[in-house]
Design a protein around this motif. Structure first.
Motif, PDB file in Angstrom:
ATOM      1  N   LYS A 207       1.178  -1.188  -0.336  1.00 17.48           N
ATOM      2  CA  LYS A 207      -0.251  -0.123  -0.018  1.00 17.48           C
ATOM      3  C   LYS A 207       1.437   0.943  -0.147  1.00 17.48           C
ATOM      4  O   LYS A 207       2.080   1.879   0.902  1.00 17.48           O
ATOM      5  CB  LYS A 207      -0.836  -0.134   1.081  1.00 17.48           C
ATOM      6  N   LYS A 208       0.483   1.931  -1.250  1.00 15.20           N
ATOM      7  CA  LYS A 208       1.701   3.075  -1.027  1.00 15.20           C
ATOM      8  C   LYS A 208       1.287   4.434   0.290  1.00 15.20           C
ATOM      9  O   LYS A 208      -0.126   4.041   0.371  1.00 15.20           O
ATOM     10  CB  LYS A 208       1.343   4.420  -2.520  1.00 15.20           C
ATOM     11  N   GLU A 209       1.978   4.859   1.204  1.00 11.68           N
ATOM     12  CA  GLU A 209       1.411   5.442   2.267  1.00 11.68           C
ATOM     13  C   GLU A 209       1.467   7.147   1.618  1.00 11.68           C
ATOM     14  O   GLU A 209       2.759   7.767   0.677  1.00 11.68           O
ATOM     15  CB  GLU A 209       2.903   5.208   3.202  1.00 11.68           C
ATOM     16  N   GLU A 210       1.093   8.278   2.085  1.00 14.30           N
ATOM     17  CA  GLU A 210       0.121   9.193   1.926  1.00 14.30           C
ATOM     18  C   GLU A 210       1.198  10.058   2.402  1.00 14.30           C
ATOM     19  O   GLU A 210       1.974   9.671   4.033  1.00 14.30           O
ATOM     20  CB  GLU A 210      -0.893   9.588   2.099  1.00 14.30           C
ATOM     21  N   ASN A 211       2.475  10.403   1.740  1.00 10.52           N
ATOM     22  CA  ASN A 211       3.528  11.741   2.187  1.00 10.52           C
ATOM     23  C   ASN A 211       2.506  13.133   2.755  1.00 10.52           C
ATOM     24  O   ASN A 211       1.774  14.014   1.691  1.00 10.52           O
ATOM     25  CB  ASN A 211       4.655  12.085   1.899  1.00 10.52           C
TER      26      ASN A 211
ATOM     27  N   LYS B 198       9.291  19.215   7.023  1.00 11.03           N
ATOM     28  CA  LYS B 198      10.092  17.462   6.783  1.00 11.03           C
ATOM     29  C   LYS B 198       8.457  17.348   6.334  1.00 11.03           C
ATOM     30  O   LYS B 198       7.315  17.481   6.347  1.00 11.03           O
ATOM     31  CB  LYS B 198      10.093  17.346   8.037  1.00 11.03           C
ATOM     32  N   THR B 199       8.790  16.250   5.129  1.00  8.24           N
ATOM     33  CA  THR B 199       8.208  14.844   4.258  1.00  8.24           C
ATOM     34  C   THR B 199       8.694  13.773   5.115  1.00  8.24           C
ATOM     35  O   THR B 199       9.120  13.625   5.227  1.00  8.24           O
ATOM     36  CB  THR B 199       8.607  15.369   3.549  1.00  8.24           C
ATOM     37  N   ILE B 200       6.931  13.500   5.718  1.00  7.65           N
ATOM     38  CA  ILE B 200       7.174  12.299   6.663  1.00  7.65           C
ATOM     39  C   ILE B 200       5.637  11.704   5.913  1.00  7.65           C
ATOM     40  O   ILE B 200       4.246  12.278   5.782  1.00  7.65           O
ATOM     41  CB  ILE B 200       7.119  12.221   7.977  1.00  7.65           C
ATOM     42  N   VAL B 201       5.502  10.348   6.711  1.00  6.71           N
ATOM     43  CA  VAL B 201       4.349   9.343   6.274  1.00  6.71           C
ATOM     44  C   VAL B 201       2.938  10.315   7.235  1.00  6.71           C
ATOM     45  O   VAL B 201       3.313  10.460   8.360  1.00  6.71           O
ATOM     46  CB  VAL B 201       4.298   8.568   6.836  1.00  6.71           C
ATOM     47  N   ARG B 202       1.579  10.129   6.401  1.00  3.72           N
ATOM     48  CA  ARG B 202       0.780  10.691   6.996  1.00  3.72           C
ATOM     49  C   ARG B 202       0.412   9.693   8.648  1.00  3.72           C
ATOM     50  O   ARG B 202      -0.135  10.570  10.022  1.00  3.72           O
ATOM     51  CB  ARG B 202      -0.385  10.093   6.472  1.00  3.72           C
TER      52      ARG B 202
END
Length: 77
Positions: free
Chosen positions: A19-23, A52-56
């Motif tokens: 599953k692609k995780e949303e950034n 910073k970019t992280i996973v939701r």
């Protein structure tokens, strides 16, 4: 029999898909409480530290919630 093999093949292929995780984007400020869907969000314009970019899911595990500005935009659609 052909249909059974076809169904089995489709199930096998979809079972192992990642599953692609949303950034999302966060301000690394200690006082920051929100995450943002777009880096250009108006709510991030006041960030004085690093963005910073992280996973939701990770942002939510830190207690962050969706930016109110973007939440209103999503409701309007």
């Amino acid at each position: 029999m052909k249909y059974l093999l076809l169904i089995f093949g489709v199930c096998a292929l979809t079972a192992f898909q990642e599953k692609k995780e949303e950034n999302v984007f966060i301000c690394k400020s200690v006082a920051s409480e929100r995450y943002h869907l777009k880096k250009t969000c108006r709510g991030l314009s006041t960030c004085k530290t690093e963005i910073k970019t992280i996973v939701r899911k990770k942002a939510e595990s830190y207690g962050r919630t969706l930016c109110k500005i973007e939440a209103k935009q999503l409701q309007g659609k």
